[in-house]
Design an enzyme around this catalytic site. Sequence first.
Site, PDB file in Angstrom:
ATOM      1  N   HIS A   1      61.695  64.274  27.970  1.00  0.00           N
ATOM      2  CA  HIS A   1      62.258  65.521  27.477  1.00  0.00           C
ATOM      3  C   HIS A   1      62.210  66.620  28.538  1.00  0.00           C
ATOM      4  CE1 HIS A   1      64.103  66.186  23.656  1.00  0.00           C
ATOM      5  NE2 HIS A   1      63.600  67.402  23.529  1.00  0.00           N
TER       6      HIS A   1
ATOM      7  N   LYS B   1      70.971  64.041  16.963  1.00  0.00           N
ATOM      8  CA  LYS B   1      70.058  64.516  15.932  1.00  0.00           C
ATOM      9  C   LYS B   1      70.857  64.934  14.701  1.00  0.00           C
ATOM     10  CE  LYS B   1      65.832  67.228  15.638  1.00  0.00           C
ATOM     11  NZ  LYS B   1      64.928  68.160  16.359  1.00  0.00           N
TER      12      LYS B   1
END
Length: 305
Positions: free
Chosen positions: A243, A174
């Site tokens: 996730h 990210k």
Amino acid sequence: MQDALNGVVAIYLDSLRFQQRLSSHTLEAYSGDLQYFSQFCISRGLNQWSDVSSSDIRDYLAHRHRLKMGSRTLQRGLSSIRGFFAFMIKKGLASANPANGIRGPKLPKTLPRVLDADQMTGLVEVKVDGALEVRDLAMWELFYSSGLRLSELTALDVQDIDLESGLVLIRHGKGGKSRQVPLGRYAKNALNEWFRARKAFSMLDQSAVFLSRTGTRIAQRTVQARLDRWQQKLGLGERIHPHMLRHSFASHLLESSGDLRAVQELLGHANLSTTQIYTHLDFQHLANVYDKAHPRAKKGTKRGA
């Protein structure tokens, strides 16, 4: 305004794709946000991006709120608008950012859902049937072993995995940040099995670690579809998403080690505050144990005279 959307916005999205290396999922969301905002501006007679004021953005957020858009969606929309105007200022196409100073709605404080150790064991200690399930098991083990994001797992190349040293290189995490994470014993074994099975695939994409049945790099939506299939196969009650495996990795590691900084590094979080949510999960677990076990916490306990 429509020309600006097709021109400047497209250039902005390209900069996010190639310079910041945002995931395709995030790019799609930002593109949709700016399209909605563009249409709103056109409906108000704003013909140039420079005509947009802070008041217009607040009205837009209120409009989306009336359409029952969630707080996270509105926050992301504001972020995409703010980022777009910052990009135009950088390119000399705007002199001010009308989104600065605007605060989005507060996000609800929700704890991530995790699987307990027994549930994780039930997911990964199963007999596999065929090459696709060998691949699937390697993915689940890697999620749980190394705490990868879905986008990070699908982007993995063969050269990123060092089975001998037990390390995985995340090249594009990210925010475009890279990191190295350890590879657990069970994940190494599962990957070894997959690499043997992988040779039978057509391998149109030679570099990708995880391939689809057609030999191309596996898509994120395919990973979720396969996880849904495993959930049905194993008869698990709640829906599992990728996730949750990352959350389970973080929660279980923090519960055992108590080392918040190490967990932060392994997850690739820029801020420690993001990782601290897992301390709440751990406390919630302890509170539940206390409520069930302590004589003075159990419901229905009578006070002595």
